[in-house]
Design a protein around this motif. Structure first.
Motif, PDB file in Angstrom:
ATOM      1  N   GLY A   7       1.035  -0.904   0.008  1.00  9.65           N
ATOM      2  CA  GLY A   7       0.469  -0.209   0.124  1.00  9.65           C
ATOM      3  C   GLY A   7       0.886   1.406  -0.055  1.00  9.65           C
ATOM      4  N   ARG A   8       2.286   0.974   0.213  1.00  9.83           N
ATOM      5  CA  ARG A   8       3.226   2.784  -0.109  1.00  9.83           C
ATOM      6  C   ARG A   8       2.831   2.640  -0.781  1.00  9.83           C
ATOM      7  N   TRP A   9       3.735   2.029  -1.920  1.00  9.30           N
ATOM      8  CA  TRP A   9       4.140   2.201  -3.090  1.00  9.30           C
ATOM      9  C   TRP A   9       2.680   2.981  -3.969  1.00  9.30           C
ATOM     10  N   GLU A  10       2.409   3.411  -4.586  1.00 11.56           N
ATOM     11  CA  GLU A  10       1.151   3.867  -5.412  1.00 11.56           C
ATOM     12  C   GLU A  10       1.453   4.422  -7.033  1.00 11.56           C
ATOM     13  N   MET A  11       2.790   4.177  -7.960  1.00 13.34           N
ATOM     14  CA  MET A  11       3.110   3.932  -8.761  1.00 13.34           C
ATOM     15  C   MET A  11       4.468   4.085  -8.936  1.00 13.34           C
ATOM     16  N   ILE A  12       4.599   4.070 -10.237  1.00 17.63           N
ATOM     17  CA  ILE A  12       6.412   4.391 -11.217  1.00 17.63           C
ATOM     18  C   ILE A  12       6.417   5.281 -12.065  1.00 17.63           C
ATOM     19  N   VAL A  13       7.704   5.701 -11.615  1.00 15.87           N
ATOM     20  CA  VAL A  13       8.627   6.439 -12.899  1.00 15.87           C
ATOM     21  C   VAL A  13       9.608   6.430 -13.423  1.00 15.87           C
ATOM     22  N   ILE A  14      10.069   6.321 -14.631  1.00 16.30           N
ATOM     23  CA  ILE A  14      11.109   6.412 -15.523  1.00 16.30           C
ATOM     24  C   ILE A  14      11.983   7.924 -15.733  1.00 16.30           C
ATOM     25  N   HIS A  15      12.790   7.635 -15.217  1.00 11.45           N
ATOM     26  CA  HIS A  15      13.532   8.140 -16.102  1.00 11.45           C
ATOM     27  C   HIS A  15      15.114   7.474 -16.797  1.00 11.45           C
ATOM     28  N   ASP A  16      16.013   8.781 -17.312  1.00  8.51           N
ATOM     29  CA  ASP A  16      17.353   8.245 -17.661  1.00  8.51           C
ATOM     30  C   ASP A  16      17.868   9.343 -17.266  1.00  8.51           C
ATOM     31  N   SER A  17      18.836   9.089 -16.943  1.00  7.67           N
ATOM     32  CA  SER A  17      20.314   9.853 -16.262  1.00  7.67           C
ATOM     33  C   SER A  17      21.156  10.463 -16.466  1.00  7.67           C
TER      34      SER A  17
ATOM     35  N   LEU B 165       2.830  -5.021  -6.211  1.00  7.65           N
ATOM     36  CA  LEU B 165       2.620  -3.184  -5.175  1.00  7.65           C
ATOM     37  C   LEU B 165       1.027  -3.549  -5.424  1.00  7.65           C
ATOM     38  N   ASN B 166       0.799  -4.066  -6.811  1.00  5.65           N
ATOM     39  CA  ASN B 166      -0.952  -3.764  -6.946  1.00  5.65           C
ATOM     40  C   ASN B 166      -0.499  -2.751  -7.480  1.00  5.65           C
ATOM     41  N   ILE B 167       0.178  -2.120  -8.597  1.00  7.59           N
ATOM     42  CA  ILE B 167       0.261  -0.803  -9.358  1.00  7.59           C
ATOM     43  C   ILE B 167      -0.514  -0.804 -10.763  1.00  7.59           C
ATOM     44  N   GLU B 168      -0.766  -0.588 -11.123  1.00  5.35           N
ATOM     45  CA  GLU B 168      -1.997  -0.359 -12.353  1.00  5.35           C
ATOM     46  C   GLU B 168      -0.813   0.876 -13.151  1.00  5.35           C
TER      47      GLU B 168
END
Length: 156
Positions: free
Chosen positions: A3-13, A119-122
């Motif tokens: 329940g803590r993590w709600e999203m994922i964000v993708i980056h480049d360096s 993490l049950n992230i849509e």
């Protein structure tokens, strides 16, 4: 962590090569408490082999990220809130200058799918950094359509 993590964000360096140590040093120079990402995926140009996933201390200790920048004119607390609930994944490379390797994009797809399941992230909660901030990361060469198709189960 449930329940803590709600999203994922993708980056480049932002650089065509680099090491985790380089990214950590850059973050410290910017006033952060070390590497802001939870995961880094190498391209073979640096300390990580092509497609190798580095799991950072932030993930091991379940610490908030420091990877989403504030939009111009926005309340910095908005980005802080995102960083508290978003898993940050960084691809070594500069998506404005060149494509990412097939091994990187496959490792990214596998990692994101695994994290989503765990993490049950849509799918709708998986974002590119450029979706959330005034930045280009992960860049115009990031295969967004193919990646989204993979998340939807229609890609390979």
């Amino acid at each position: 962590i449930d329940g803590r993590w709600e999203m994922i964000v993708i980056h480049d360096s932002g650089s065509l090569s680099g090491t985790v140590r380089d990214l950590d040093a850059e973050a410290r120079q910017a006033g952060l408490n070390g590497l802001g990402y939870h995961f880094v995926i190498g391209n073979g140009n640096g300390s990580l082999s092509d497609g190798q996933i580095f799991v950072s201390n932030r993930w091991d200790l379940q610490l908030a990220g420091a990877h989403v920048a504030s939009r111009t004119g926005a309340d910095p607390a908005d980005a802080d809130e995102i960083n508290r609930v978003a898993v940050g994944i960084c691809l070594v490379g500069n998506g404005e200058q060149s494509t990412f390797t097939p091994s990187q994009t496959q490792a990214l797809a596998n990692l994101v799918t695994s994290l989503q399941s765990r993490l049950n992230i849509e799918d709708g909660a998986v974002h590119l950094h450029s979706d959330l901030s005034d930045v280009r990361s992960p860049g115009r060469f990031f295969p967004a359509a193919k990646f989204e198709a993979h998340l939807a189960g229609t890609g390979n």
